[in-house]
Design a protein around this motif. Structure first.
Motif, PDB file in Angstrom:
ATOM      1  N   SER A 130       0.847  -1.198   0.000  1.00  0.00           N
ATOM      2  CA  SER A 130       0.000   0.000   0.000  1.00  0.00           C
ATOM      3  C   SER A 130       0.881   1.246   0.000  1.00  0.00           C
ATOM      4  CB  SER A 130      -0.926  -0.024   1.224  1.00  0.00           C
ATOM      5  OG  SER A 130      -0.170   0.008   2.433  1.00  0.00           O
ATOM      6  N   SER A 131       0.455   2.266   0.721  1.00  0.00           N
ATOM      7  CA  SER A 131       1.216   3.519   0.803  1.00  0.00           C
ATOM      8  C   SER A 131       1.967   3.628   2.122  1.00  0.00           C
ATOM      9  CB  SER A 131       0.265   4.713   0.650  1.00  0.00           C
ATOM     10  OG  SER A 131      -0.728   4.700   1.661  1.00  0.00           O
ATOM     11  N   GLN A 132       2.195   2.499   2.773  1.00  0.00           N
ATOM     12  CA  GLN A 132       2.881   2.488   4.054  1.00  0.00           C
ATOM     13  C   GLN A 132       4.074   1.544   3.995  1.00  0.00           C
ATOM     14  OE1 GLN A 132      -0.048   1.413   6.991  1.00  0.00           O
ATOM     15  NE2 GLN A 132      -1.094   3.382   6.884  1.00  0.00           N
ATOM     16  N   GLU A 133       5.074   1.838   4.818  1.00  0.00           N
ATOM     17  CA  GLU A 133       6.252   0.972   4.898  1.00  0.00           C
ATOM     18  C   GLU A 133       5.869  -0.397   5.478  1.00  0.00           C
ATOM     19  OE1 GLU A 133       9.266   2.882   7.168  1.00  0.00           O
ATOM     20  OE2 GLU A 133       9.418   4.621   5.837  1.00  0.00           O
ATOM     21  N   PRO A 134       6.598  -1.446   5.098  1.00  0.00           N
ATOM     22  CA  PRO A 134       7.803  -1.408   4.259  1.00  0.00           C
ATOM     23  C   PRO A 134       7.519  -1.595   2.767  1.00  0.00           C
ATOM     24  CG  PRO A 134       7.593  -3.573   5.206  1.00  0.00           C
ATOM     25  CD  PRO A 134       6.437  -2.763   5.739  1.00  0.00           C
ATOM     26  N   PHE A 135       6.276  -2.045   2.417  1.00  0.00           N
ATOM     27  CA  PHE A 135       5.985  -2.365   1.020  1.00  0.00           C
ATOM     28  C   PHE A 135       5.092  -1.278   0.416  1.00  0.00           C
ATOM     29  CE2 PHE A 135       6.362  -6.578   3.190  1.00  0.00           C
ATOM     30  CZ  PHE A 135       7.598  -6.933   2.658  1.00  0.00           C
ATOM     31  N   PHE A 136       5.688  -0.426  -0.408  1.00  0.00           N
ATOM     32  CA  PHE A 136       4.946   0.635  -1.074  1.00  0.00           C
ATOM     33  C   PHE A 136       4.491   0.160  -2.450  1.00  0.00           C
ATOM     34  CE2 PHE A 136       6.897   3.181   2.157  1.00  0.00           C
ATOM     35  CZ  PHE A 136       6.062   4.286   2.315  1.00  0.00           C
ATOM     36  N   LEU A 137       3.234   0.454  -2.784  1.00  0.00           N
ATOM     37  CA  LEU A 137       2.707   0.120  -4.097  1.00  0.00           C
ATOM     38  C   LEU A 137       3.137   1.197  -5.081  1.00  0.00           C
ATOM     39  CD1 LEU A 137       0.944  -1.666  -5.909  1.00  0.00           C
ATOM     40  CD2 LEU A 137      -1.032  -0.298  -5.203  1.00  0.00           C
ATOM     41  N   ASP A 138       4.103   0.858  -5.935  1.00  0.00           N
ATOM     42  CA  ASP A 138       4.594   1.796  -6.940  1.00  0.00           C
ATOM     43  C   ASP A 138       3.635   1.866  -8.117  1.00  0.00           C
ATOM     44  OD1 ASP A 138       6.261   3.664  -7.978  1.00  0.00           O
ATOM     45  OD2 ASP A 138       7.852   2.281  -8.572  1.00  0.00           O
ATOM     46  N   SER A 139       3.170   0.698  -8.606  1.00  0.00           N
ATOM     47  CA  SER A 139       2.184   0.655  -9.693  1.00  0.00           C
ATOM     48  C   SER A 139       1.598  -0.745  -9.772  1.00  0.00           C
ATOM     49  CB  SER A 139       2.823   1.031 -11.031  1.00  0.00           C
ATOM     50  OG  SER A 139       3.735   0.032 -11.455  1.00  0.00           O
ATOM     51  N   LEU A 195      -3.301 -11.272 -16.670  1.00  0.00           N
ATOM     52  CA  LEU A 195      -1.927 -11.067 -16.213  1.00  0.00           C
ATOM     53  C   LEU A 195      -1.861  -9.769 -15.413  1.00  0.00           C
ATOM     54  CD1 LEU A 195      -0.027 -11.968 -19.515  1.00  0.00           C
ATOM     55  CD2 LEU A 195      -0.554 -13.476 -17.585  1.00  0.00           C
ATOM     56  N   ILE A 196      -1.323  -9.846 -14.210  1.00  0.00           N
ATOM     57  CA  ILE A 196      -1.216  -8.679 -13.336  1.00  0.00           C
ATOM     58  C   ILE A 196       0.238  -8.504 -12.916  1.00  0.00           C
ATOM     59  CG2 ILE A 196      -1.869  -7.688 -11.099  1.00  0.00           C
ATOM     60  CD1 ILE A 196      -4.536  -9.059 -11.324  1.00  0.00           C
ATOM     61  N   ASN A 197       0.752  -7.291 -13.088  1.00  0.00           N
ATOM     62  CA  ASN A 197       2.108  -6.958 -12.656  1.00  0.00           C
ATOM     63  C   ASN A 197       2.040  -5.897 -11.562  1.00  0.00           C
ATOM     64  OD1 ASN A 197       3.603  -8.654 -14.435  1.00  0.00           O
ATOM     65  ND2 ASN A 197       3.151  -7.245 -16.104  1.00  0.00           N
ATOM     66  N   ILE A 198       2.777  -6.129 -10.500  1.00  0.00           N
ATOM     67  CA  ILE A 198       2.803  -5.201  -9.366  1.00  0.00           C
ATOM     68  C   ILE A 198       4.247  -4.762  -9.129  1.00  0.00           C
ATOM     69  CG2 ILE A 198       2.258  -4.884  -6.921  1.00  0.00           C
ATOM     70  CD1 ILE A 198       0.288  -7.236  -7.187  1.00  0.00           C
ATOM     71  N   GLU A 199       4.473  -3.476  -9.168  1.00  0.00           N
ATOM     72  CA  GLU A 199       5.793  -2.938  -8.861  1.00  0.00           C
ATOM     73  C   GLU A 199       5.797  -2.452  -7.421  1.00  0.00           C
ATOM     74  OE1 GLU A 199       7.162  -0.062 -11.650  1.00  0.00           O
ATOM     75  OE2 GLU A 199       6.807  -1.357 -13.396  1.00  0.00           O
ATOM     76  N   VAL A 200       6.753  -2.944  -6.650  1.00  0.00           N
ATOM     77  CA  VAL A 200       6.825  -2.686  -5.212  1.00  0.00           C
ATOM     78  C   VAL A 200       8.114  -1.938  -4.893  1.00  0.00           C
ATOM     79  CG1 VAL A 200       6.801  -3.722  -2.909  1.00  0.00           C
ATOM     80  CG2 VAL A 200       5.543  -4.806  -4.787  1.00  0.00           C
ATOM     81  N   LEU A 201       8.003  -0.954  -4.031  1.00  0.00           N
ATOM     82  CA  LEU A 201       9.182  -0.262  -3.504  1.00  0.00           C
ATOM     83  C   LEU A 201       9.316  -0.642  -2.032  1.00  0.00           C
ATOM     84  CD1 LEU A 201      11.521   1.708  -3.751  1.00  0.00           C
ATOM     85  CD2 LEU A 201       9.929   3.577  -3.229  1.00  0.00           C
ATOM     86  N   LEU A 202      10.361  -1.391  -1.734  1.00  0.00           N
ATOM     87  CA  LEU A 202      10.633  -1.827  -0.364  1.00  0.00           C
ATOM     88  C   LEU A 202      11.496  -0.778   0.321  1.00  0.00           C
ATOM     89  CD1 LEU A 202      10.688  -3.932   1.922  1.00  0.00           C
ATOM     90  CD2 LEU A 202      12.493  -5.133   0.669  1.00  0.00           C
ATOM     91  N   LEU A 203      10.952  -0.165   1.387  1.00  0.00           N
ATOM     92  CA  LEU A 203      11.660   0.895   2.111  1.00  0.00           C
ATOM     93  C   LEU A 203      11.856   0.490   3.566  1.00  0.00           C
ATOM     94  CD1 LEU A 203      10.062   4.256   0.879  1.00  0.00           C
ATOM     95  CD2 LEU A 203      12.316   3.330   0.324  1.00  0.00           C
ATOM     96  N   THR A 204      13.100   0.517   4.033  1.00  0.00           N
ATOM     97  CA  THR A 204      13.422   0.228   5.431  1.00  0.00           C
ATOM     98  C   THR A 204      14.577   1.129   5.868  1.00  0.00           C
ATOM     99  OG1 THR A 204      15.065  -1.465   4.922  1.00  0.00           O
ATOM    100  CG2 THR A 204      12.763  -2.189   5.080  1.00  0.00           C
ATOM    101  N   GLU A 205      14.990   0.974   7.096  1.00  0.00           N
ATOM    102  CA  GLU A 205      16.086   1.793   7.610  1.00  0.00           C
ATOM    103  C   GLU A 205      17.441   1.109   7.475  1.00  0.00           C
ATOM    104  OE1 GLU A 205      15.257   2.965  11.586  1.00  0.00           O
ATOM    105  OE2 GLU A 205      13.483   4.173  11.058  1.00  0.00           O
ATOM    106  N   THR A 206      17.464  -0.213   7.444  1.00  0.00           N
ATOM    107  CA  THR A 206      18.740  -0.936   7.398  1.00  0.00           C
ATOM    108  C   THR A 206      18.737  -1.954   6.269  1.00  0.00           C
ATOM    109  OG1 THR A 206      18.046  -2.727   8.878  1.00  0.00           O
ATOM    110  CG2 THR A 206      18.892  -0.708   9.907  1.00  0.00           C
ATOM    111  N   GLN A 207      19.911  -2.377   5.862  1.00  0.00           N
ATOM    112  CA  GLN A 207      20.037  -3.396   4.836  1.00  0.00           C
ATOM    113  C   GLN A 207      19.542  -4.756   5.340  1.00  0.00           C
ATOM    114  OE1 GLN A 207      20.216  -1.344   2.240  1.00  0.00           O
ATOM    115  NE2 GLN A 207      21.416  -2.980   1.257  1.00  0.00           N
TER     116      GLN A 207
END
Length: 286
Positions: A17-26, A59-71
């Motif tokens: 969704s729009s919250q960390e750690p998994f952001f929905l890019d598209s 067919l569904i494609n989901i682009e995810v932006l993973l955001l965290t503080e550490t590796q």
């Protein structure tokens, strides 16, 4: 706001969704799906004759932006995505929440999540990922089922007591509304006591009839989904196949889009001899 939740066959889920750690890019593939327009051609015919249009798997494609503080958290997030979107687990359920409502669809990961490389796709505290899903059944569905309950006999007395028909009215008719875009299968639950219960879709002219007396406490369940048609009898001692009790002239009918006039009747029964019809509306896109 858009929100995607995938739950696999093990019950493990990831929310994007729009919250960390998994952001929905598209997300793509929620609307159009491929079709196969079926036609035939006769000798000397100009053009072709249209037969039908069949919708291909979605067919569904989901682009995810993973955001965290550490590796370390980045790799923990990667591990979570791989674990939930494991292609070996088979079909799961994708729920899509968007400004127009909420829909869901059975979906299978087409491959494990792909983690993009390069400085623009991966760095300290962020990682881009691509998730590819294939939906064998291409229609989006309502999350909640629609259902209607009817009585086979209204104001009557049950067997084995024999009374003139004037004491009871056989059958009840209701309008069942399919709010979706295509015809949908139904699940019909006959509840005894009833003799030879029957449900007619008067709109399509089709019926399903059970040639059997259902006793008090017995339930006969019929499903009409393509590739999953069947009937089973549920009693106090368990569940058994009941296809041999279905009238051979029956049709495993579906609800067409819009209003369907449906009637339940039986040769004999009581006011407690009810039938429950439930279904999920299907949509070609959202």
């Amino acid at each position: 706001m858009e929100r995607v939740t995938f739950t696999n066959s093990r019950g493990q889920s990831v929310v994007i969704s729009s919250q960390e750690p998994f952001f929905l890019d598209s997300i793509s593939g929620t609307g159009a799906s491929g079709v196969d327009t079926q036609m035939q051609k006769a000798p000397y015919q100009d053009g072709k004759t249209y037969i039908d249009t069949v919708i291909e798997p979605r067919l569904i494609n989901i682009e995810v932006l993973l955001l965290t503080e550490t590796q370390e958290e980045i790799f923990a997030g990667r591990r979570e995505l791989v674990q939930v979107f494991n292609p070996k687990l088979g079909p799961g359920v994708l729920k899509y929440e968007y400004p127009g409502g909420v829909k869901e669809i059975p979906a299978v990961p087409d491959l494990a999540p792909v983690f993009a490389s390069g400085n623009e796709n991966r760095g300290h505290g962020f990682q881009k990922a691509l998730i590819s899903l294939i939906c064998p059944e291409p229609f989006w569905q309502d999350v909640e089922e629609s259902q209607e309950e009817m009585a086979a006999w209204i104001g009557g007395f049950g067997f084995p007591l024999e009374l003139p028909k004037k004491f009871a009215e056989s059958g009840q008719e209701v309008i069942m509304h399919n709010a979706g875009d295509v015809a949908v299968p139904v699940v019909i639950e006959f509840n005894g006591p009833a003799l030879n219960p029957r449900v007619d879709n008067l709109t399509t002219g089709e019926f399903i009839r059970v040639i059997r007396a259902l006793a008090e406490g017995e339930k006969l369940i019929i499903g009409t989904a393509f590739g999953k048609k069947g009937a089973s009898l549920v009693t106090l001692t368990g569940q058994s196949n009941a296809m041999h009790w279905i009238d051979i002239n029956s049709t495993f009918w579906q609800l067409v889009p819009g209003d369907n006039q449906v009637k339940y009747s039986a040769d004999e029964g009581t006011e407690t001899a009810t039938v429950l019809v439930h279904w999920k509306n299907h949509f070609v896109g959202v």
